[in-house]
Write an enzyme that holds these catalytic residues in place. Structure first.
Site, mmCIF file in Angstrom:
data_model
loop_
_atom_site.group_PDB
_atom_site.id
_atom_site.type_symbol
_atom_site.label_atom_id
_atom_site.label_comp_id
_atom_site.label_asym_id
_atom_site.label_seq_id
_atom_site.Cartn_x
_atom_site.Cartn_y
_atom_site.Cartn_z
ATOM 1 N N GLY A 210 0.899 -1.309 0.279
ATOM 2 C CA GLY A 210 -0.049 -0.141 0.337
ATOM 3 C C GLY A 210 0.367 1.027 0.235
ATOM 4 O O GLY A 210 1.725 1.327 -0.714
ATOM 5 N N ASN A 211 0.737 2.673 -0.092
ATOM 6 C CA ASN A 211 1.250 3.783 -0.062
ATOM 7 C C ASN A 211 0.120 4.268 1.649
ATOM 8 O O ASN A 211 -0.425 4.225 2.019
ATOM 9 C CB ASN A 211 1.142 4.400 -0.971
ATOM 10 C CG ASN A 211 0.281 4.434 -1.661
ATOM 11 O OD1 ASN A 211 -0.426 5.400 -1.020
ATOM 12 N ND2 ASN A 211 -0.319 3.759 -2.438
ATOM 13 N N TYR A 212 0.616 5.418 2.002
ATOM 14 C CA TYR A 212 0.627 6.498 2.583
ATOM 15 C C TYR A 212 -1.007 7.249 2.091
ATOM 16 O O TYR A 212 -0.853 8.301 3.358
ATOM 17 C CB TYR A 212 1.405 7.105 3.671
ATOM 18 C CG TYR A 212 2.674 6.694 4.005
ATOM 19 C CD1 TYR A 212 2.465 5.719 4.765
ATOM 20 C CD2 TYR A 212 4.342 6.728 3.348
ATOM 21 C CE1 TYR A 212 3.677 4.782 5.409
ATOM 22 C CE2 TYR A 212 5.697 5.985 4.306
ATOM 23 C CZ TYR A 212 5.236 5.157 5.291
ATOM 24 O OH TYR A 212 5.783 4.327 6.071
#
Ligand code: C5P
Length: 404
Positions: A210-212
C-alpha cells in the site's frame, strides 16, 4: 443586477475594537443588494451601538434571547434557517473558542450552531492572543468543521503593537462573500468522478502493498465540487476518514484493478474526472491463499506485475466536453515530468505537488500545488489548506472548461 441581490446574510459582531469596521462592512453588503440581519454579542455593544447598525441594516439588531419588557422570543433557529451565509466580523478569541466548542451562551453562538449554510469568521485580536496555541487550536477546529477563516492581517493593532491580528478590511471580506455566492452553484448539473486514497494490493490474506495516501486531498475536492452543486462520485481506496456529506457517493474499492473497473464505469458519463488516488503501479503476480510463512532463507522474492493506469484508460475513451485532471507527485525535475505525464496520459490538466515542499503531499492538511494545462498554462499557488487548494483547483477546472 447587484452582486448580492436577494442574499440573506447574518452579520455576527463581537466585542473587539474592530467592531467599528463592521458598520462599513454592513454598508458595503447592503449596497450590493444583500439583506443583512445583525446579531451582536452583549460585549459588542460596548464598541458600536445597535442604533447605528439597525439604521444601516434597516432591521432591529438581535442580541438577547428575548426582549426584556415584552418577553418577545428571538429564534436563533429561524435565523439559522433564513441565512444563506453567516459572517462573524470581528470574531474575538472568546467567540472563536465558544464557536469551536459549542458554548451557546449568547444569541450569536446559538445562531452559529443553528446555521445551515456556510459560515465565515474574520478574527481580530492582539498579536499574542492570535498566535496563542488556544486560538490557533480553535481556528483549526473551526476550519475542520467547514468554517471559512478570513485570516487576520499584519499591521498596527489597538495595543499599538505591530503584528498579525488586525481584522481583514471590510472590502476584502465583501470580496470573499461575493466569491462564495458566485461559486455556490457554478457546478450545478455537472457530474464529477474522483479517484481517492491509496490502493491495497494483496500479497496473502493478511498482507498487502500500500502507500501513505490519506485521501484528504481527494475528499477535499469531492466536498468542494459538492458544495458548488455537482453530483459527486468518489471511488475510494481504503482510508480511515470518509466524508459524511450525503451528496457525495462513495464507492469503496481496495485494489487498482477494482478502482480501474469502477472508474471506467463512472467516468464514462462524468463531465469532470479527477484522478487524485495514489494507485500502486504494481501488484503481486500471485496472491497466496494462505499466510506466507517465514522460511529459512535470508531473502524472499515477490514478483510484481504492472497495474492498469486508470487515468490513461479513462482518457482513451474520452468524449468531447469531458475534462480529465491528474495529479503528479514528483521528487525531481517536477515540472518537466508533470508536463510529460500530461501528454502521455492524454489529460487536460495536471496538479503537481512536490514532495520537496514542506507541508505538501501525503497525510498533511496543507498542500502546495502548481497547476499546468495542455495549452502550456502554468500557475503556482502558495502553501494553503487542502480545502483552499481544492477551491483553487476547481476554479482552474472551470476556467479550462470555458475554453474547451
Ligand atoms: O504516473 P503517475 O503515477 O505519476 O501519475 C499520477 C497520476 O496518474 C495521478 O493522477 C494518478 O491518480 C493517476 N494514476 C492512475 N493509475 C495508475 C497510476 C497513476 O490513475 N496506475
Amino acid at each position: 443586477m447587484k452582486s448580492l441581490e436577494g442574499k440573506h446574510i447574518v452579520l455576527g459582531i463581537t466585542g473587539g475594537i474592530a467592531a467599528y469596521k463592521s458598520a462599513v462592512l454592513l454598508r458595503l453588503l447592503i449596497k450590493r443588494g444583500a439583506e443583512v440581519q445583525v446579531v451582536m454579542t452583549p460585549a459588542a455593544k460596548e464598541f458600536i451601538t445597535p442604533v447605528t447598525l439597525s439604521t444601516l441594516s434597516g432591521k432591529p439588531v438581535v442580541s438577547e434571547f428575548f426582549t426584556a419588557n415584552t418577553g418577545e422570543w428571538h429564534s436563533h433557529v429561524d435565523l439559522g434557517l433564513w441565512a444563506d451565509l453567516m459572517v462573524v466580523a470581528p470574531a474575538t478569541a472568546s467567540t472563536l473558542g465558544k464557536m469551536a466548542n459549542g458554548i451557546a451562551d449568547n444569541m450569536l453562538v446559538t445562531t452559529y450552531l443553528s446555521a445551515k449554510e456556510h459560515v465565515m469568521v474574520a478574527p481580530a485580536m492582539d498579536l499574542d492572543m492570535y498566535a496563542s496555541p488556544s486560538t490557533q487550536r480553535n481556528l483549526a477546529t473551526l476550519a475542520s468543521d467547514g468554517v471559512e477563516i478570513i485570516e487576520a492581517a499584519e499591521g498596527e493593532l489597538a495595543s499599538h503593537l505591530v503584528g498579525k491580528g488586525r481584522m481583514a478590511e471590510p472590502e476584502a471580506i465583501v470580496e470573499r462573500v461575493e466569491q462564495f455566492f458566485s461559486r455556490r452553484h457554478d457546478m450545478a448539473g455537472m457530474k464529477v468522478a474522483i479517484t481517492v486514497g491509496p490502493t491495497y494490493e494483496k500479497i496473502d490474506p493478511v498482507r498487502f502493498i500500500g502507500n501513505y495516501s490519506s485521501g484528504k486531498m481527494g475528499f477535499a475536492l469531492a466536498e468542494e465540487c459538492a458544495s458548488r452543486g455537482a453530483e459527486v462520485i468518489a471511488i475510494a481506496g481504503p482510508v480511515t476518514n470518509y466524508p459524511s456529506n450525503p451528496s457525495i457517493r462513495v464507492l469503496k474499492v481496495e485494489s487498482a484493478e477494482e478502482m480501474n473497473a469502477e472508474a471506467l464505469k463512472v467516468c464514462a458519463s462524468a463531465d469532470v474526472s479527477i484522478f487524485a488516488a495514489a494507485v500502486a503501479d504494481y501488484r503481486p503476480e500471485r496472491v497466496s491463499d494462505h499466510k506466507i510463512k517465514r522460511e529459512n532463507s535470508e531473502d524472499m522474492t515477490i514478483r510484481l506485475v504492472r497495474n492498469p493506469d486508470i487515468a490513461r484508460n479513462v482518457a482513451e475513451l474520452k468524449k468531447d466536453g469531458q475534462t480529465l485532471v491528474g495529479f503528479a507527485l514528483e521528487t525531481d525535475d517536477a515540472l518537466n515530468n508533470a508536463e510529460r505525464k500530461l501528454e502521455k496520459k492524454n489529460l487536460d490538466m495536471m496538479v503537481l505537488n512536490s514532495l520537496e515542499d514542506k507541508g505538501a503531499g501525503f497525510r498533511t492538511d496543507t498542500n502546495k500545488v502548481t497547476v499546468i494545462t495542455r495549452d502550456g498554462f502554468r500557475k503556482a499557488f502558495p502553501l494553503k489548506s487542502k480545502k483552499e487548494v481544492a477551491t483553487d483547483i476547481v476554479d482552474m477546472i472551470l476556467e479550462l472548461r470555458k475554453k474547451q
